[in-house]
Design a protein around this motif. Structure first.
Motif, PDB file in Angstrom:
ATOM      1  N   VAL A  21       0.867  -1.176   0.000  1.00 42.37           N
ATOM      2  CA  VAL A  21       0.000   0.000   0.000  1.00 42.37           C
ATOM      3  C   VAL A  21       0.902   1.223   0.000  1.00 42.37           C
ATOM      4  N   ILE A  22       0.606   2.168  -0.886  1.00 39.63           N
ATOM      5  CA  ILE A  22       1.358   3.422  -0.913  1.00 39.63           C
ATOM      6  C   ILE A  22       0.373   4.562  -0.700  1.00 39.63           C
ATOM      7  N   CYS A  23       0.601   5.292   0.379  1.00 39.56           N
ATOM      8  CA  CYS A  23      -0.319   6.368   0.752  1.00 39.56           C
ATOM      9  C   CYS A  23       0.261   7.699   0.280  1.00 39.56           C
ATOM     10  N   MET A  24      -0.460   8.397  -0.591  1.00 40.40           N
ATOM     11  CA  MET A  24       0.029   9.695  -1.034  1.00 40.40           C
ATOM     12  C   MET A  24      -0.243  10.696   0.081  1.00 40.40           C
ATOM     13  N   SER A  25       0.840  11.215   0.623  1.00 44.74           N
ATOM     14  CA  SER A  25       0.711  12.217   1.672  1.00 44.74           C
ATOM     15  C   SER A  25       1.102  13.556   1.084  1.00 44.74           C
TER      16      SER A  25
ATOM     17  N   HIS B  74       3.727  -8.241   9.985  1.00 43.45           N
ATOM     18  CA  HIS B  74       3.998  -9.656  10.255  1.00 43.45           C
ATOM     19  C   HIS B  74       3.332 -10.593   9.258  1.00 43.45           C
ATOM     20  N   ILE B  75       2.322 -10.053   8.523  1.00 46.87           N
ATOM     21  CA  ILE B  75       1.744 -10.899   7.470  1.00 46.87           C
ATOM     22  C   ILE B  75       2.232 -10.449   6.091  1.00 46.87           C
ATOM     23  N   LYS B  76       3.361  -9.750   6.113  1.00 46.98           N
ATOM     24  CA  LYS B  76       4.049  -9.392   4.853  1.00 46.98           C
ATOM     25  C   LYS B  76       3.265  -8.401   4.000  1.00 46.98           C
ATOM     26  N   VAL B  77       2.562  -7.497   4.658  1.00 50.44           N
ATOM     27  CA  VAL B  77       1.956  -6.387   3.935  1.00 50.44           C
ATOM     28  C   VAL B  77       2.835  -5.171   4.203  1.00 50.44           C
ATOM     29  N   ARG B  78       3.294  -4.521   3.152  1.00 52.26           N
ATOM     30  CA  ARG B  78       4.107  -3.313   3.328  1.00 52.26           C
ATOM     31  C   ARG B  78       3.270  -2.069   3.069  1.00 52.26           C
ATOM     32  N   VAL B  79       3.375  -1.104   3.965  1.00 50.26           N
ATOM     33  CA  VAL B  79       2.596   0.129   3.855  1.00 50.26           C
ATOM     34  C   VAL B  79       3.564   1.300   4.000  1.00 50.26           C
ATOM     35  N   ASN B  80       3.615   2.148   3.003  1.00 43.42           N
ATOM     36  CA  ASN B  80       4.524   3.305   3.044  1.00 43.42           C
ATOM     37  C   ASN B  80       3.817   4.547   2.524  1.00 43.42           C
ATOM     38  N   GLY B  81       4.429   5.690   2.787  1.00 44.03           N
ATOM     39  CA  GLY B  81       3.869   6.949   2.298  1.00 44.03           C
ATOM     40  C   GLY B  81       4.851   7.651   1.377  1.00 44.03           C
ATOM     41  N   ILE B  82       4.306   8.504   0.537  1.00 46.14           N
ATOM     42  CA  ILE B  82       5.150   9.404  -0.253  1.00 46.14           C
ATOM     43  C   ILE B  82       4.668  10.812   0.050  1.00 46.14           C
ATOM     44  N   ALA B  83       5.630  11.691   0.327  1.00 47.59           N
ATOM     45  CA  ALA B  83       5.282  13.083   0.626  1.00 47.59           C
ATOM     46  C   ALA B  83       5.810  13.976  -0.495  1.00 47.59           C
TER      47      ALA B  83
ATOM     48  N   ALA C 232       6.076  12.802 -12.862  1.00 53.40           N
ATOM     49  CA  ALA C 232       6.890  11.594 -13.089  1.00 53.40           C
ATOM     50  C   ALA C 232       7.885  11.367 -11.946  1.00 53.40           C
ATOM     51  N   ASP C 233       8.302  12.439 -11.269  1.00 52.60           N
ATOM     52  CA  ASP C 233       9.203  12.268 -10.107  1.00 52.60           C
ATOM     53  C   ASP C 233       8.525  11.396  -9.045  1.00 52.60           C
ATOM     54  N   ILE C 234       7.223  11.590  -8.891  1.00 56.27           N
ATOM     55  CA  ILE C 234       6.480  10.829  -7.881  1.00 56.27           C
ATOM     56  C   ILE C 234       6.238   9.402  -8.379  1.00 56.27           C
ATOM     57  N   ALA C 235       5.947   9.281  -9.676  1.00 56.09           N
ATOM     58  CA  ALA C 235       5.682   7.950 -10.239  1.00 56.09           C
ATOM     59  C   ALA C 235       6.882   7.026 -10.015  1.00 56.09           C
ATOM     60  N   LYS C 236       8.085   7.549 -10.192  1.00 56.04           N
ATOM     61  CA  LYS C 236       9.280   6.702 -10.023  1.00 56.04           C
ATOM     62  C   LYS C 236       9.388   6.191  -8.587  1.00 56.04           C
ATOM     63  N   ALA C 237       9.066   7.068  -7.640  1.00 55.71           N
ATOM     64  CA  ALA C 237       9.127   6.666  -6.227  1.00 55.71           C
ATOM     65  C   ALA C 237       8.065   5.612  -5.934  1.00 55.71           C
ATOM     66  N   VAL C 238       6.890   5.766  -6.537  1.00 56.28           N
ATOM     67  CA  VAL C 238       5.819   4.781  -6.319  1.00 56.28           C
ATOM     68  C   VAL C 238       6.242   3.416  -6.852  1.00 56.28           C
ATOM     69  N   VAL C 239       6.806   3.394  -8.051  1.00 57.03           N
ATOM     70  CA  VAL C 239       7.207   2.103  -8.645  1.00 57.03           C
ATOM     71  C   VAL C 239       8.220   1.423  -7.733  1.00 57.03           C
ATOM     72  N   TRP C 240       9.149   2.193  -7.205  1.00 57.46           N
ATOM     73  CA  TRP C 240      10.158   1.601  -6.312  1.00 57.46           C
ATOM     74  C   TRP C 240       9.493   1.030  -5.049  1.00 57.46           C
ATOM     75  N   LEU C 241       8.601   1.803  -4.450  1.00 55.13           N
ATOM     76  CA  LEU C 241       7.945   1.332  -3.214  1.00 55.13           C
ATOM     77  C   LEU C 241       7.015   0.146  -3.480  1.00 55.13           C
TER      78      LEU C 241
ATOM     79  N   THR D 162       7.429   3.824   6.295  1.00 58.57           N
ATOM     80  CA  THR D 162       8.291   4.982   6.044  1.00 58.57           C
ATOM     81  C   THR D 162       7.606   5.984   5.118  1.00 58.57           C
ATOM     82  N   THR D 163       7.885   7.247   5.329  1.00 54.88           N
ATOM     83  CA  THR D 163       7.470   8.253   4.348  1.00 54.88           C
ATOM     84  C   THR D 163       8.684   8.662   3.537  1.00 54.88           C
ATOM     85  N   LEU D 164       8.555   8.554   2.228  1.00 54.02           N
ATOM     86  CA  LEU D 164       9.623   9.001   1.330  1.00 54.02           C
ATOM     87  C   LEU D 164       9.264  10.417   0.864  1.00 54.02           C
ATOM     88  N   PHE D 165      10.091  11.384   1.239  1.00 52.10           N
ATOM     89  CA  PHE D 165       9.847  12.770   0.814  1.00 52.10           C
ATOM     90  C   PHE D 165      10.430  12.968  -0.579  1.00 52.10           C
ATOM     91  N   VAL D 166       9.580  13.399  -1.500  1.00 53.04           N
ATOM     92  CA  VAL D 166      10.028  13.648  -2.881  1.00 53.04           C
ATOM     93  C   VAL D 166       9.679  15.107  -3.132  1.00 53.04           C
TER      94      VAL D 166
END
Ligand code: BGC
Length: 271
Positions: free
Chosen positions: A151-155, A189-198, A233-242, A253-257
């Motif tokens: 899950v990637i949360c746009m912050s 613990h059930i292998k779901v990853r949740v991160n944010g992009i700022a 596109a700067d944000i899209a690249k970060a999303v693909v990585w996450l 984690t929140t990745l600040f872009v």
């Protein structure tokens, strides 16, 4: 030059909310270029959503447009049902839909406050709950990804930068940060990853007034050490990585872009 992300998400199924324009549309393109099938959610502007589906299909990708208001539980449930019926499951959710309803604080109406909370925060809750239920039901499919789902949360930089005149928006993004971290803690613990992009100031319709005249643009650039306004596109690249296994050990984690917007640029000379 070939796309370095080509094939990174092959076979994975992604849903991007608010994907008919701005950051969401760029994210949908980026995920499709990395090989994912992409559901393009929209609430307004169906023609734009359909155009994006066509564009993705023309470059040999797979996409579909799904109408849903992310703040309405039944809309969200129907959207997930449709996606899962069509593609079998979901691997990646990008909670991107977001709005601003700006007003000086003393004049802010309850409806401006509620609308922003409903879309920016409740929308992320409803979509994340549906997606993670499916991740848990299906579990890890090692051929697709090390994780059961991402899950990637746009912050926004405004999850940490207070913003006068935009109190509802900043409060919703502060909420997104704590929402993202708490779900990440609960489901790791059930292998779901949740991160944010700022994202910082990205050139999209949401902040047109901040860049459409040379004067506005010059004043905005004073807040950005890297001296350019961001591109979707700067944000899209970060999303693909996450979304990919390249970030497999990253969760909560929140990745600040943001071109350094959160570096307190005023202190370069002051202080
Ligand atoms: C807002 C934009 C703003 C940017 C930087 C974003 O989250 O939606 O309107 O330009 O933050 O302040």
């Amino acid at each position: 030059m070939s796309d370095p992300n080509a094939g990174l998400l092959t076979g994975q199924r992604a849903l991007v909310t608010g994907a008919n324009s701005g950051i969401g549309a760029a994210v949908a393109r980026g995920l499709a270029m990395a090989g994912a099938k992409v559901a393009i959610n929209y609430v307004v502007d169906e023609p734009a959503a359909k155009k994006l589906v066509n564009e993705i299909e023309k470059s040999a990708g797979e996409a579909m447009a799904i109408h849903a208001d992310v703040s309405r539980e039944s809309d969200v449930q129907q959207m997930f049902e449709r996606m899962i019926e069509t593609w079998g499951s979901i691997d990646i959710l990008v909670n991107n839909a977001g709005i601003q309803r700006d007003a000086p604080f003393l004049d802010m109406t309850l409806s401006q406050w509620n609308k922003v909370m409903e879309v920016n925060l409740t929308g992320q809750f409803l979509c994340t709950r549906e997606a993670t239920r499916e991740f848990v039901r299906r579990g890890v499919v090692p051929e697709l990804s090390c994780a059961a789902g991402k899950v990637i949360c746009m912050s926004s930089v405004h999850e940490v930068i207070p913003w006068a005149g935009h109190v509802n928006y900043a409060a919703s993004k502060g909420g997104v940060m704590m929402f993202m971290q708490s779900v990440a803690q609960e489901l790791a613990h059930i292998k779901v990853r949740v991160n944010g992009i700022a994202p910082g100031a990205i050139r999209t319709p949401i902040n047109r007034v901040a860049w459409e005249t040379p004067e506005a643009e010059a004043s905005l650039l004073k807040l950005i050490p890297y001296a350019r306004i961001g591109d979707p596109a700067d944000i899209a690249k970060a999303v693909v990585w996450l979304a990919s296994d390249q970030s497999d050990y990253v969760t909560g984690t929140t990745l600040f872009v943001d071109g350094g917007m959160t570096l307190y640029p005023g202190f370069r000379e002051g202080g």
